[in-house]
Scaffold this active site. Structure first.
Site, short mmCIF file in Angstrom:
data_model
loop_
_atom_site.label_atom_id
_atom_site.label_comp_id
_atom_site.label_asym_id
_atom_site.label_seq_id
_atom_site.Cartn_x
_atom_site.Cartn_y
_atom_site.Cartn_z
CG ASN A 1 9.16 51.47 49.07
OD1 ASN A 1 9.96 51.91 49.88
ND2 ASN A 1 9.48 50.53 48.19
CB ALA B 1 9.39 42.66 50.33
CD GLU C 1 10.62 45.49 59.61
OE1 GLU C 1 9.90 44.52 59.28
OE2 GLU C 1 10.83 46.46 58.86
CD GLU D 1 7.43 43.97 52.95
OE1 GLU D 1 7.51 45.18 53.22
OE2 GLU D 1 8.20 43.12 53.47
ZN LIG Z 1 9.14 44.48 57.49
#
Ligand SMILES: [Zn+2]
Length: 838
Positions: free
Chosen positions: A271, A268, A326, A304
């Site tokens: 954005n 994924a 991350e 996300e």
């Molecule tokens: Zn990520």
């Protein structure tokens, strides 16, 4: 290694606002665009340099107080830059760049690209969609394409009448152009990085809109899948509220669309306001999904949405710091899912992710979490287990050491202080130090800037204390690192915590447990007496602690410090274990032994598995009861799967066939975990006709998860003709590009046919590489450790040494070292593994 300064702009040009118009021409796989970019020039210059690749710029004009200058455009393809030569020097000040350009809609799953699906009439439809991380915004529009040159974005999309158009901002207006096209205008975004811009255009459908405290939330998908969106909507609404509360900051976007894209390279992409997903990570049928499939959707949605703040609102300054994005999103995905479904025991599931990071990090070829990055390929190579899972694990370790509320306060302060801006790692530590008063930076630097991890060695001394020393743990030869280890421990005298530097002394009882809570990113080696005390009370430990003890033991089997028999002894003591996550990890070690032992030993091992799990399998049966927990359903799946494959149990195999037949006629008649386990059991013992049935199931699947299950089953069938056919389907494009790597990885790891598959991969090397996105190539080796037959392993290593993997070389080298570790395991255990009685 590229040089950062070759790829990273200074701040002599600072973009403020991009006004972009894009008009995709899907049938001709191209688009035209124009942009007006407001920017500040901070130093006098006669050239303006920005990023663009695979774009044809017809016209570029720089306008300022001194008038308009038509620039001469020249391209540097290697650096993915364009130079706009002005013919005279312009002074610092405010300017506008106006440019018009043409680009391609590629089929490579990056930049602005095409994705295909077959609609309910059997016709192929194509959508245009984008994936701009890490450095592919420059394929969609000329820009200063780096995370710390943030700007606001206003987008207009010109699309076919009837097509949906989505970007980061909300739609604010539309008008028909009279030529069958519609011009759709979108609101201006917050100040943000180019890599989180998104454009999606095509024949798509939206779910109902849910109002989440003022934020409109939708799921968008190809037509006909509206019944698969409800779980993602529920998880999305929950996570939006949970994260706004955790961070103490409202959601920074104006709306949130979550889009399921049929062809998608990653899992994924975060954005802002227009999050894109692989279909399996968003669309799911709660009636037929396994626990793992539902958990996957929840975790990706949580991951996300955590990024909307950590990554989108506050962003690393450069790609060396991608772990800040991350690792944190990985940590928060667990917090989010744990809050969403407390009964899932999510952090115990994360132990498996931690262990996969511990495995990579015990290699000589590991790398520090943060290291210098130059080229785009090097940036892509940072998206790996060490960034995500090790990063997430060390944050969890730190959180548990500092305390959850202190940690949260530090995070909230960090995000508030750096909103709409960029950071480096020390900014995070500064905020956590202020919140906690602890030496966070000094302690964490060792975990971030050096690869590997420590092992704490615990020995009972003659004066009754426990002496602790640390060494740098590796499977193949010790390293030289040292760490400040945040240790939590427990004994009958109570709980304690301390930072262990080179060595330490604990004054506690004989019953000490180190790494209490099980969240440490390190391993423990007790002396024999202390170890016996821990093992004797295994069932009294928390499930997290038990999982850590089991991993430490398995890890030392891989290192050759402990025998496989000792591991099986420990496994045989699990007795009444009811945690599916613990069984999954434990049986992973058993499966590795199953793969390397001789056939005589293997049949004894199968009998061990049947004795180990038989009682549990009988108790659980094949049908869930009405009031059963999700974890019990999951446990049943884990147990049946192991009984029928590792245990080779005849009755399980027979019943699995019946289940697979029922699922084929009516998927909703069988529990998802039972259906998935049965399919695996049939596949592991399957024939060419089963293979054909699996392909048929794949082609007619009603959910993305079912499609993947059948494809995975096809790759599991131990038949060479099946493996040949499947490879052919990868090479001729029947298999989607996004699925090529994991299918080849599964085939290469298949015990009976993997060695022959390797030969065929070599014979078709260029076509195999061309069948997947460049950044997936390394992942084709995810299960290469199963190819530990000495002559096959030698051949693989020779081939790899002869081929170039560019920036992914370190990641491929890690896979080769994982293979070396298993070659050693096979040599030690193949014929000498002693199977304990039960
Ligand atoms: Zn990520």
């Amino acid at each position: 290694m590229g040089n950062e300064s070759d790829y990273r702009f200074g701040h002599t040009v600072v973009p403020l606002h991009y006004q972009i118009v894009l008009e995709p021409d899907i049938p001709n796989a191209s688009f035209v665009g124009s942009e007006v970019v407001d920017f500040v020039l901070t130093e006098a210059t006669d050239v303006v340099v920005l990023n663009a690749i695979e774009l044809d710029i017809h016209r570029a004009t720089i306008s300022g107080a001194g008038g308009d200058i038509e620039a001469v455009v020249s391209y540097n393809e290697e650096l993915e830059r364009v130079t706009l030569a002005l013919g005279r020097t312009i002074k610092p000040g405010n300017y506008q760049l106006s440019a018009s350009f043409k680009g391609i809609l590629n089929e490579k799953l990056h930049g602005f690209y095409l994705s295909k699906y077959v609609n309910s009439d059997g016709n192929e439809r194509t959508i245009a969609t984008s994936q701009l991380q890490a450095t592919d915004a420059r394929r969609a529009f000329p820009c200063w394409d780096q995370p710390d040159l943030k700007a606001t974005f206003g987008v207009t999309l010109i699309v076919e009448d009837g097509h949906m158009a989505i970007t980061n901002g909300p739609e604010i207006g539309r008008r028909a152009l009279g030529n069958g096209k519609v011009e759709v205008r979108f609101g201006t975004t917050m100040k943000m990085s180019t890599y989180i811009v998104a454009f999606v255009v095509g024949d798509l459908e939206a779910s109902e809109t849910i109002d989440v405290d003022g934020t409109p939330l939708r799921v968008i998908h190809v037509p006909g899948k509206s019944d698969l969106a409800s779980f993602a909507l529920e998880a999305g609404a929950f996570c939006l509220r949970y994260f706004a509360d955790y961070y103490g900051i409202p959601y920074p976007g104006q709306k949130l669309d979550m889009l399921a894209i049929p062809d998608f390279a990653a899992g994924a992409m975060e954005n802002l306001g227009a999050v894109t997903y692989r279909e399996t990570a968003l669309l799911v049928d709660t009636k037929t999904a396994t626990h793992a499939e539902l958990d996957r959707v929840a975790e990706v949605v949580a991951h996300e949405l955590a990024h909307m703040w950590f990554g989108d609102l506050v962003t690393m300054g450069w790609w060396e710091g991608v772990w800040l994005n991350e690792a944190f999103a990985t940590f928060m995905e667990n917090k989010g899912v744990d809050a969403f479904r407390p009964e899932w025991n999510r952090w115990l599931g994360f132990a498996a992710d931690r262990q996969s990071a511990l495995e990579i990090d015990a290699l000589k070829t590991t790398r520090p979490i943060e290291l210098a990055v130059g080229s785009p390929d090097e940036a892509d190579a940072m998206f790996d287990t060490l960034t995500y899972e090790k990063g997430g694990s060390v944050l969890r370790m730190l959180e548990q050491y500092l305390g959850e509320e202190v940690f949260r306060a530090g995070i909230s302060a960090y995000l508030t202080r750096h909103a709409y801006a960029n950071t480096v790692t020390s900014d995070l530590w500064d905020a956590l130090e202020e919140a906690s008063g602890e030496p966070v930076a000094e302690m964490m630097d060792g975990w971030i800037y050096q690869g590997g991890y420590p092992r704490l060695n615990a020995t009972r001394t003659s004066d009754g204390t426990i002496a602790l020393t640390q060494d740098h743990y590796r499977f193949l030869g010790a390293g030289e690192g040292s760490w400040m280890v945040p240790l939590r421990y427990r004994s009958s005298e109570g709980d304690g915590r301390m930072i262990v530097r080179e060595a330490a002394v604990l004054s506690v009882g004989d019953d000490v447990l180190l790494n209490a809570g099980g969240d440490g990113f390190y391993s423990i080696r007790y002396d024999d007496e202390l170890l016996e005390a821990v093992r004797s009370k295994l069932s009294l430990l928390t499930s997290h602690e038990r999982s850590a003890v089991l991993w430490d033991t398995w890890s030392s089997v891989l290192a050759g410090d402990t025998t496989g028999s000792t591991y099986l002894d420990l496994v045989s003591a699990l007795g009444d274990e009811r945690e599916p996550a613990i069984w999954s990890v434990t049986l992973g070690g058993v499966a590795e032994l199953h793969n390397v032992v001789s056939s005589d030993v293997r049949s004894e091992l199968q009998s061990f598995v049947r004795s180990l799990l038989g009682g549990l399998a009988t108790e659980l049966g094949w049908e869930p009861s009405e009031d059963e927990s999700d974890l019990t359903r999951q446990l049943r799946g884990v147990v049946l799967r192991a009984m029928g494959s590792l245990g080779d149990d005849a009755e399980t195999k027979r019943l699995a066939r019946e289940v697979v037949a029922s699922v084929a006629s009516n998927p909703e008649s069988v529990d998802g975990d039972v259906a998935s386990a049965a399919l695996h059991v049939v596949a592991a013992n399957g024939s060419l006709s089963d293979f054909a049935a699996f392909l048929d199931g794949h082609n007619h699947a009603s959910t993305p998860q079912e499609a993947v299950r059948y494809l995975r089953a096809a790759a599991t069938v131990p038949d060479d003709a099946a493996a040949i056919r499947l490879l052919h389907m990868v090479l001729d494009g029947t298999i989607r590009r996004q699925d090529s790597y994991w299918l080849l990885a599964a085939m290469l790891g298949q015990r009976q046919t993997g060695a022959a598959t390797w030969q065929r991969i070599k014979d078709n090397w260029d076509a195999v590489i061309a069948s997947m996105p460049k950044q997936h190539v390394r992942r084709m080796f995810d299960h290469v450790q199963n190819r530990s037959e000495p002559e096959v392993a030698k051949d693989i290593k020779a081939w790899i040494a002869d081929h170039s993997f560019g920036a992914a070389a370190t990641l491929v080298a890690q896979q080769m070292e994982r293979l070396d570790v298993r070659v050693g395991l096979r040599a030690r255990e193949a014929t000498s593994l002693q199977i304990p009685g039960l």
